[in-house]
Every structure is written in structure tokens, then in C-alpha cells.
Design an enzyme around this catalytic site. Structure first.
Site, PDB file in Angstrom:
ATOM      1  N   ASP A  34       0.803  -1.229   0.000  1.00 54.01           N
ATOM      2  CA  ASP A  34       0.000   0.000   0.000  1.00 54.01           C
ATOM      3  C   ASP A  34       0.833   1.274   0.000  1.00 54.01           C
ATOM      4  OD1 ASP A  34      -2.372  -1.375  -0.150  1.00 54.01           O
ATOM      5  OD2 ASP A  34      -2.792  -1.283   1.994  1.00 54.01           O
ATOM      6  N   VAL A  53       7.448  -3.893 -29.238  1.00 56.03           N
ATOM      7  CA  VAL A  53       7.501  -4.864 -30.328  1.00 56.03           C
ATOM      8  C   VAL A  53       6.397  -5.902 -30.174  1.00 56.03           C
ATOM      9  CG1 VAL A  53       8.930  -6.620 -31.456  1.00 56.03           C
ATOM     10  CG2 VAL A  53       9.991  -4.540 -30.562  1.00 56.03           C
ATOM     11  N   ARG A  61       6.135  -4.940 -12.997  1.00 53.23           N
ATOM     12  CA  ARG A  61       6.983  -5.271 -11.855  1.00 53.23           C
ATOM     13  C   ARG A  61       6.114  -5.563 -10.625  1.00 53.23           C
ATOM     14  NH1 ARG A  61      12.257  -6.632 -12.690  1.00 53.23           N
ATOM     15  NH2 ARG A  61      12.933  -5.548 -14.536  1.00 53.23           N
ATOM     16  N   HIS A  64       4.811  -9.118 -11.016  1.00 49.71           N
ATOM     17  CA  HIS A  64       5.957  -9.995 -10.822  1.00 49.71           C
ATOM     18  C   HIS A  64       6.307 -10.102  -9.339  1.00 49.71           C
ATOM     19  CE1 HIS A  64      10.075 -11.511 -11.065  1.00 49.71           C
ATOM     20  NE2 HIS A  64      10.491 -10.400 -10.476  1.00 49.71           N
ATOM     21  N   HIS A 103      11.867  -6.852  -3.779  1.00 51.25           N
ATOM     22  CA  HIS A 103      13.179  -7.017  -4.428  1.00 51.25           C
ATOM     23  C   HIS A 103      13.366  -6.141  -5.664  1.00 51.25           C
ATOM     24  CE1 HIS A 103      11.078  -9.664  -7.264  1.00 51.25           C
ATOM     25  NE2 HIS A 103      12.152  -9.577  -8.034  1.00 51.25           N
ATOM     26  N   HIS A 107      13.753  -0.508  -9.140  1.00 50.85           N
ATOM     27  CA  HIS A 107      13.804  -0.368 -10.606  1.00 50.85           C
ATOM     28  C   HIS A 107      13.222   0.970 -11.050  1.00 50.85           C
ATOM     29  CE1 HIS A 107      15.343  -3.908 -12.596  1.00 50.85           C
ATOM     30  NE2 HIS A 107      14.780  -4.661 -11.660  1.00 50.85           N
ATOM     31  N   HIS A 112      15.934  -2.701 -16.741  1.00 50.47           N
ATOM     32  CA  HIS A 112      17.398  -2.664 -16.608  1.00 50.47           C
ATOM     33  C   HIS A 112      18.056  -1.628 -17.521  1.00 50.47           C
ATOM     34  CE1 HIS A 112      17.942  -5.998 -13.817  1.00 50.47           C
ATOM     35  NE2 HIS A 112      16.877  -6.522 -14.389  1.00 50.47           N
ATOM     36  N   HIS A 129      19.893  -1.086  -9.203  1.00 45.90           N
ATOM     37  CA  HIS A 129      18.517  -1.090  -8.718  1.00 45.90           C
ATOM     38  C   HIS A 129      18.423  -1.803  -7.367  1.00 45.90           C
ATOM     39  CE1 HIS A 129      18.241  -5.157 -10.536  1.00 45.90           C
ATOM     40  NE2 HIS A 129      17.296  -5.345  -9.653  1.00 45.90           N
TER      41      HIS A 129
END
Length: 171
Positions: A34, A53, A61, A64, A103, A107, A112, A129
Site C-alpha cells: 500500500d 515490439v 513489476r 511480478h 526485491h 527499478h 534494466h 537497482h
């Protein structure tokens, strides 16, 4: 009365994940989700510029990270149940779950591809990151009052899980 509102601990939450189905996360992970630092991951694509593409490549993210937390909790619970000699406790379990959830919080946009850009623009060749993530994890843990959920835990443990250790470093 001091006038400060009492801390409301978050309850576990069940989320529908596209890959794993119904995933239930502990309250401390819900509190971390949150925060603004975590919610920004909803706008960062896991696959960088691939969606230019392949338009259907839109995994974020945030998605993930929820899946990663779910899997990490399954693994740490399995280790806890099958290897009692490791002495994994509730705090360890929650810290591993938090590390997995957070983790990727460091980012930037375009995944990356962001790191070389920051290094070139700032001259900071040590930028990563993971390092940025550790700084944000400390901020998140302070804002959610981690110690209320996991007494006697160490934010350092969570950050170490994210940043890793050098090969010759003591655990």
C-alpha cells in the site's frame, strides 16, 4: 492522549494472480504493497521495452513482485517444515516474504535499461537497482512501522536478501 491515531495493523489479503491463482499475503506485505514506493511498480513493465515490439507483453513489476513473494513464502515455509534444524521462525518467514515482494522496488522506467542511463548521467558507477531498492526498503519499513508486525526483526536482513552478499562475506 497524545493525539496520534493508533497504528492499525493490516490483515492478510487474498489477491488473484494471473499465474498462481488465489494468493494470500500476510498483513505486513499488504502494508508494504500500500505504499507509494511499491504502487509505482504498477507503471514499470517487467519486460522493459518489449511491449513496443510485442504489445501483449505487459507484465508489470508489481505483478511480478506479488508472484515472487508468493513463491518465496512457499519455499521458506517448506524449508521451515522440513528442516527444523534451520530454526526458521515467523519473523524470518515474514522478512523473506518482504524481501521477495520488495526485491524490484528500486527499478526505474524501462527496467534494466535505466541503470546505465543513471550511471552515465550521474557519474555514479556503483548505482544499481538493488542498492536503490535497499534504500527504498528502509523507507517503506519505517513508514509501515515494521517493528509492530515483526518484533525484533532487522531491516538489514531484508536488505541483504535483496542486495546479496559478496562471495567472501560472512552471513
Amino acid at each position: 492522549l497524545s493525539g496520534a491515531a493508533p497504528l492499525q495493523l493490516r490483515k492478510p489479503k487474498t489477491i488473484h494472480d494471473r499465474v498462481y491463482g488465489a494468493v494470500t499475503l500476510p498483513g505486513v506485505l499488504v502494508a508494504a504493497m500500500d505504499t507509494a514506493e511499491f504502487q509505482r511498480l504498477d507503471k514499470i513493465r517487467q519486460l522493459g521495452g518489449s511491449s513496443f515490439v510485442f504489445p501483449s507483453a505487459t507484465h508489470t513489476r508489481k505483478e511480478h513482485s506479488v508472484g515472487t513473494a508468493h513463491l518465496a513464502l512457499l519455499v521458506v515455509r517448506h524449508l521451515r517444515n522440513t528442516q527444523p534444524e534451520l530454526a526458521i521462525d515467523d519473523a524470518d518467514e515474514l522478512c523473506v516474504g518482504l524481501a521477495a515482494l520488495l526485491h524490484d522496488v528500486g527499478h526505474g522506467p524501462y527496467s534494466h535499461m535505466w541503470e546505465p542511463f543513471v550511471k552515465k548521467c550521474t557519474g555514479d558507477t556503483s548505482y544499481s537497482h538493488e542498492g536503490m531498492g535497499a534504500r527504498l526498503v528502509r523507507r517503506i519499513c519505517t513508514s509501515i512501522k515494521l517493528e509492530a508486525y515483526v518484533p525484533s526483526t532487522s531491516v538489514d536482513f531484508i536488505c541483504t536478501c535483496i542486495e546479496g552478499l559478496l562471495d567472501d562475506a560472512a552471513w
